[in-house]
Design a protein around this motif. Structure first.
Motif, PDB file in Angstrom:
ATOM      1  N   GLY A   1      34.164  -2.826  -6.087  1.00 45.09           N
ATOM      2  CA  GLY A   1      34.123  -2.854  -7.307  1.00 45.09           C
ATOM      3  C   GLY A   1      33.239  -3.824  -8.725  1.00 45.09           C
ATOM      4  O   GLY A   1      32.059  -2.543  -7.576  1.00 45.09           O
TER       5      GLY A   1
ATOM      6  N   THR B   1      32.433  -7.807 -11.690  1.00 46.27           N
ATOM      7  CA  THR B   1      33.553  -9.115 -11.821  1.00 46.27           C
ATOM      8  C   THR B   1      33.142  -8.635 -10.060  1.00 46.27           C
ATOM      9  O   THR B   1      34.073 -10.539  -9.605  1.00 46.27           O
ATOM     10  CB  THR B   1      34.744  -7.546 -11.091  1.00 46.27           C
ATOM     11  OG1 THR B   1      34.375  -6.796 -12.332  1.00 46.27           O
ATOM     12  CG2 THR B   1      36.297  -7.954 -10.603  1.00 46.27           C
ATOM     13  N   ARG B   2      32.754  -8.134  -8.929  1.00 51.50           N
ATOM     14  CA  ARG B   2      32.880  -9.421  -7.972  1.00 51.50           C
ATOM     15  C   ARG B   2      31.540 -10.438  -7.904  1.00 51.50           C
ATOM     16  O   ARG B   2      32.126 -11.679  -7.287  1.00 51.50           O
ATOM     17  CB  ARG B   2      31.588  -8.134  -7.041  1.00 51.50           C
ATOM     18  CG  ARG B   2      32.485  -7.035  -6.425  1.00 51.50           C
ATOM     19  CD  ARG B   2      32.008  -6.121  -5.849  1.00 51.50           C
ATOM     20  NE  ARG B   2      32.140  -5.772  -4.489  1.00 51.50           N
ATOM     21  CZ  ARG B   2      31.657  -5.825  -3.675  1.00 51.50           C
ATOM     22  NH1 ARG B   2      30.272  -4.708  -4.221  1.00 51.50           N
ATOM     23  NH2 ARG B   2      32.355  -5.514  -2.308  1.00 51.50           N
TER      24      ARG B   2
ATOM     25  N   GLU C   1      36.449  -7.376  -3.175  1.00 50.68           N
ATOM     26  CA  GLU C   1      36.732  -6.217  -2.619  1.00 50.68           C
ATOM     27  C   GLU C   1      35.849  -5.414  -3.345  1.00 50.68           C
ATOM     28  O   GLU C   1      34.615  -5.914  -4.229  1.00 50.68           O
ATOM     29  CB  GLU C   1      38.063  -5.439  -3.510  1.00 50.68           C
ATOM     30  CG  GLU C   1      38.896  -6.723  -2.650  1.00 50.68           C
ATOM     31  CD  GLU C   1      39.504  -5.784  -1.435  1.00 50.68           C
ATOM     32  OE1 GLU C   1      39.034  -4.675  -0.448  1.00 50.68           O
ATOM     33  OE2 GLU C   1      40.346  -6.421  -0.218  1.00 50.68           O
TER      34      GLU C   1
ATOM     35  N   GLN D   1      31.362  -0.719   0.127  1.00 51.18           N
ATOM     36  CA  GLN D   1      31.986   0.170  -1.389  1.00 51.18           C
ATOM     37  C   GLN D   1      32.269   1.962  -0.663  1.00 51.18           C
ATOM     38  O   GLN D   1      32.182   2.722  -1.707  1.00 51.18           O
ATOM     39  CB  GLN D   1      30.968   0.031  -2.243  1.00 51.18           C
ATOM     40  CG  GLN D   1      30.435  -1.203  -2.285  1.00 51.18           C
ATOM     41  CD  GLN D   1      30.744  -0.993  -3.885  1.00 51.18           C
ATOM     42  OE1 GLN D   1      31.211  -1.543  -4.758  1.00 51.18           O
ATOM     43  NE2 GLN D   1      28.674  -1.622  -4.044  1.00 51.18           N
TER      44      GLN D   1
END
Length: 186
Positions: A164, A168-169, A162, A124
């Motif tokens: 985020g 969501t991940r 990715e 991240q």
């Protein structure tokens, strides 16, 4: 029982993703390296990763956990790292790939223990140090590249997660692992 690996650079948020998925009802298996480090630090060994038995201790714990979960689990299981991560760690630290690790890599390949899709959680862009995680962002990114190459060289396909928001991940992983599992309302 499908067994999936969730891996990535230290501090990428993979453990938070696992906690989210565990709360959603998926079975997870904890990372071995952090537990080996914590136990040895509690014994007064400040940098256990510099010891000659460090890699073998991780491999032994990973194997025990993998075999134990296999005895009674129904449905998908997510593993926080795998022996391939331990191989990448050995390369990163400059440790030899000993007989214990080599045998475990052979076993997981020969018995097709893990799904060939590996969830690779990307950095991240920052890292929060802990007692067990004393790595700079630059070194973490170098370790991330070693990880990716180790998995690819052993025939695994990386599914990139990715940076985020956590939900969501986690949803990305959940959709591929167990589409019928829905997030809890917690």
């Amino acid at each position: 029982m499908p067994r999936f690996i969730l891996t990535g650079t230290p501090g990428s948020g993979k453990t938070a993703i696992l906690r989210r998925l565990e709360l959603d009802g998926l079975a997870v298996v904890e990372e071995a390296a952090t537990d080996v480090i914590s136990l040895n630090q509690a014994r007064g060994i400040d940098e256990p990763w510099s010891g000659p038995d460090f890699i073998d201790e991780i491999v032994a714990l990973q194997r025990r956990r993998q075999l134990t979960i296999g005895e009674h689990q129904i449905g998908p299981v997510l593993f926080d790292r795998s022996p391939i991560c331990t191989y990448a760690l050995a390369l990163f630290l400059g440790h030899p790939v000993g007989q214990c690790l080599a045998a475990e890599l052979d076993r997981i390949r020969d018995q097709a223990i893990y799904d060939r899709r590996v969830f690779f959680v990307k950095s991240q862009g920052f890292i929060a140090p802990t007692a067990a995680r004393r790595i700079s962002l630059d070194d973490a990114l170098r370790f991330e590249a070693i990880h990716a190459e180790a998995y690819r060289s052993m025939g695994y396909n990386l599914v990139t997660i990715e940076p985020g928001p956590l939900d969501t991940r986690a949803a990305q992983v959940r959709a591929l692992v167990s589409p019928s599992v829905r997030p809890s309302s917690r």
